[in-house]
Design an enzyme around this catalytic site. Structure first.
Site, mmCIF file in Angstrom:
data_model
loop_
_atom_site.group_PDB
_atom_site.id
_atom_site.type_symbol
_atom_site.label_atom_id
_atom_site.label_comp_id
_atom_site.label_asym_id
_atom_site.label_seq_id
_atom_site.Cartn_x
_atom_site.Cartn_y
_atom_site.Cartn_z
ATOM 1 N N LYS A 192 -33.509 12.157 -20.215
ATOM 2 C CA LYS A 192 -34.081 11.221 -21.181
ATOM 3 C C LYS A 192 -34.146 9.857 -20.511
ATOM 4 O O LYS A 192 -33.164 9.125 -20.462
ATOM 5 C CB LYS A 192 -33.212 11.166 -22.445
ATOM 6 C CG LYS A 192 -33.994 10.776 -23.735
ATOM 7 C CD LYS A 192 -34.567 9.377 -23.717
ATOM 8 C CE LYS A 192 -33.536 8.329 -24.021
ATOM 9 N NZ LYS A 192 -34.144 6.942 -24.111
ATOM 10 N N GLY A 244 -25.639 3.020 -19.020
ATOM 11 C CA GLY A 244 -26.192 2.037 -19.943
ATOM 12 C C GLY A 244 -25.100 1.111 -20.442
ATOM 13 O O GLY A 244 -24.083 0.900 -19.783
ATOM 14 N N SER A 245 -25.293 0.594 -21.633
ATOM 15 C CA SER A 245 -24.367 -0.402 -22.169
ATOM 16 C C SER A 245 -23.084 0.233 -22.685
ATOM 17 O O SER A 245 -23.062 1.394 -23.088
ATOM 18 C CB SER A 245 -25.033 -1.178 -23.307
ATOM 19 O OG SER A 245 -25.167 -0.364 -24.464
ATOM 20 N N THR A 246 -22.020 -0.564 -22.680
ATOM 21 C CA THR A 246 -20.740 -0.102 -23.215
ATOM 22 C C THR A 246 -20.854 0.203 -24.706
ATOM 23 O O THR A 246 -20.260 1.169 -25.203
ATOM 24 C CB THR A 246 -19.658 -1.160 -22.950
ATOM 25 O OG1 THR A 246 -19.484 -1.301 -21.532
ATOM 26 C CG2 THR A 246 -18.322 -0.759 -23.572
ATOM 27 N N GLY A 249 -22.420 3.553 -25.012
ATOM 28 C CA GLY A 249 -21.491 4.547 -24.472
ATOM 29 C C GLY A 249 -20.411 4.933 -25.469
ATOM 30 O O GLY A 249 -20.053 6.112 -25.595
ATOM 31 N N GLU A 267 -21.271 5.621 -17.268
ATOM 32 C CA GLU A 267 -21.294 4.508 -16.314
ATOM 33 C C GLU A 267 -21.872 3.343 -17.090
ATOM 34 O O GLU A 267 -23.052 3.321 -17.421
ATOM 35 C CB GLU A 267 -22.136 4.867 -15.096
ATOM 36 C CG GLU A 267 -21.896 3.942 -13.912
ATOM 37 C CD GLU A 267 -22.728 2.674 -13.980
ATOM 38 O OE1 GLU A 267 -22.146 1.608 -14.324
ATOM 39 O OE2 GLU A 267 -23.929 2.731 -13.711
ATOM 40 N N CYS A 302 -25.775 -3.475 -13.119
ATOM 41 C CA CYS A 302 -24.446 -3.379 -13.734
ATOM 42 C C CYS A 302 -23.373 -3.922 -12.797
ATOM 43 O O CYS A 302 -22.325 -4.371 -13.249
ATOM 44 C CB CYS A 302 -24.149 -1.936 -14.142
ATOM 45 S SG CYS A 302 -24.457 -0.720 -12.856
ATOM 46 N N GLU A 400 -21.791 -9.575 -20.587
ATOM 47 C CA GLU A 400 -22.818 -9.097 -19.657
ATOM 48 C C GLU A 400 -24.191 -9.539 -20.153
ATOM 49 O O GLU A 400 -24.587 -9.236 -21.272
ATOM 50 C CB GLU A 400 -22.766 -7.574 -19.535
ATOM 51 C CG GLU A 400 -23.741 -7.050 -18.489
ATOM 52 C CD GLU A 400 -23.650 -5.540 -18.297
ATOM 53 O OE1 GLU A 400 -23.780 -5.085 -17.150
ATOM 54 O OE2 GLU A 400 -23.456 -4.839 -19.298
#
Length: 498
Positions: A192, A244-246, A249, A267, A302, A400
């Site tokens: 995806k 992607g973003s925390t 995640g 990650e 990142c 971030e």
């Protein structure tokens, strides 16, 4: 090709480029079952590239069923390791043959400079596929030491159906970090790509079919977060690999618990510290590296060295050199090979970065940049921006941003620098510049990060190094043989001889 690959070459190639926006399911390009699409806009000029299939529940269910059937049939998972290796090596070579086309798709779609997509992104993706292909017939199991009347085997088996949800900043390279080891291990994969940059994934997956990967083993489902959520909640997906973003995640981990406890590998974000000690062995190189650490790829990394920690005694000298080096990152048309800094991926990210910059102007001292540029093009460009930050509590220094925005923070001792570096929810990468071997080793040990560079930044692109983070930067590792751990299950087999 004899023609010089200059600005005119890439513009001409772009004019005749055939762009595919449909999903790739079971070896065929197909529209979403609902017929739903979304606009794919180039950040270079804000113009429409194509419309892309927006895959929904029917598409996800259908594709997962196909991927499961192909896995259970053994058409790929039970193939002789040498045969899988040969197919993936052919695939890597096809990526290289079509490198210009794929690099152009990346540049048009994500705004990345063509000089980067042709030298980093596409060659890196081909290398990743090749590297894992070569590992297929070399990664074996173990014969465990057991009682004399037994034989104990420890083997690895493919986990099954792998869903890979990947980001937009390195669209094909980070996708390859997922599908390379997952396919090498014998799994079926559903990729995806980000809705911000889906085009190169579709083309590379088409080349996988041409290389000989069976239909249904590698599928691509474009869509937004709802598509990723459907994969994360699906009861017949065995593993989800995400970059992607925390924030997202954390949601994906919850979806695993709400469904079938699928393995989830993450990650995630970073706010990486880059520490300049007073005995830095080469201030000029450190300044050049610090500029690249935050302004390369428009800061959309990142691992970006977004926190520059500088010892008070060398701060003024270093900032002067840093600002001079930042001049090398002048935003320009990404199709021009001379351009070192391209466009922000879309207007949403542009507004996010500009919002942080405006916040920073009220909580820190602006040293460089801070504005949009090239607005007449219709594209999304931001100047390299540097803030002198008095407190790491400032939002620009703590959160971030994922853009070309650097926070400079002053320290007086190594202990203070380490404490500042570790005072973050993230732990993806870090760096320290020092001529003292003891300082280097002690700092590397104390820094809570998955990668630590000494007297360099963002070097070591070799696949032998695992990539991932501590703390809320995620779990598991991409790259290296360790990545195979994510896409296999360990099995112990004990055989009684007498």
């Amino acid at each position: 090709m004899s023609q010089t690959k200059d600005f005119a070459y890439w513009r001409h190639l772009a004019e005749g480029l055939q762009i595919e926006g449909r999903a790739l399911i079971d070896g065929e390009f197909t529209a979403a079952a609902s017929g739903k699409t979304f606009d794919c806009i180039s950040p270079i000029d804000g113009k429409l590239l194509t419309q892309v299939a927006w895959c929904g529940e029917a598409d996800v269910d259908h594709t997962v069923a196909i991927a499961r059937q192909r896995f259970e049939s053994g058409v790929w998972s039970d193939l002789n390791p040498r045969q899988r290796k040969e197919i993936m090596l052919r695939w890597a070579e096809l990526i290289r043959v079509h490198a210009d086309e794929i690099a152009l798709l990346e540049t048009l779609d994500a705004g990345k400079p063509i000089g980067d997509t042709t030298t980093v992104d596409v060659p890196g993706a081909a290398y990743t596929v090749q590297w894992y292909a070569e590992a297929i017939d070399k990664a074996g199991g173990e014969v465990a030491p057991v009682d004399y009347h037994l034989v104990g085997l420890v083997t690895r088996q493919p986990i099954g159906v792998v869903a890979a949800v990947v980001p937009w900043n390195f669209p094909i390279l980070m996708a390859a970090w997922k599908f390379g080891p997952a396919l090498a291990a014998g799994n079926s994969v559903i990729l995806k790509p980000s809705e911000k940059s889906p085009l190169s994934a579709l083309r590379v997956a088409q080349l996988a079919l041409e290389a000989g990967i069976p239909p249904g083993v590698f599928n691509v489902l474009p869509g937004f977060g709802d598509t990723g959520k459907l994969l994360a909640l699906h009861m017949d997906v065995d593993c989800l690999a995400f970059t992607g973003s925390t924030f997202v995640g954390k949601q994906l981990m919850q979806h695993s618990g709400q469904s079938n406890l699928k393995r989830v590998w993450l990650e995630l974000g970073g706010k990486s510290p880059n520490i300049i000690m007073p005995d830095c062995p080469d201030m000029a190189r450190a300044a050049r590296s610090a500029a690249g650490a935050i302004f390369y790829n428009m800061g959309e990394m990142c691992t970006a060295g977004s926190r520059l920690l500088v010892h008070r005694s060398v701060k003024d000298e270093f900032i002067k050199a840093l600002i001079a080096e930042a001049a090398a990152y002048k935003p320009g048309n990404p199709l021009d090979p001379a351009t070192s800094m391209g466009a922000i991926v879309d207007h949403i990210q542009l507004e996010r970065v500009m919002s942080y910059i405006e916040t920073g102007k009220g909580e820190a001292t602006l040293l460089l940049g801070g504005g949009r540029t090239l607005t007449e093009t219709g594209g999304y460009y931001i100047e390299p921006t540097i803030f002198d930050v008095a407190s790491q509590e400032a939002r620009v220094a703590a959160e971030e941003i994922f853009g070309p925005v650097l926070s400079v923070i002053t320290f007086d001792t190594l202990d203070e620098a380490i404490a500042l570096a570790n005072a973050s929810e993230y732990g993806l990468a870090a760096a320290i510049w020092t001529a003292d071997l003891t300082t280097a080793h002690e700092a590397a040990r104390r820094l809570r990060a998955g990668t630590v560079w000494v007297n360099c930044y963002d070097e070591g692109g070799d696949m032998n190094f695992p990539f991932g983070g501590f703390k809320q930067s995620g779990n598991g590792r991409d790259k290296s043989l360790h990545a195979l751990d994510k896409y296999t299950e360990l099995k112990s087999t004990l055989i009684r001889l007498r």
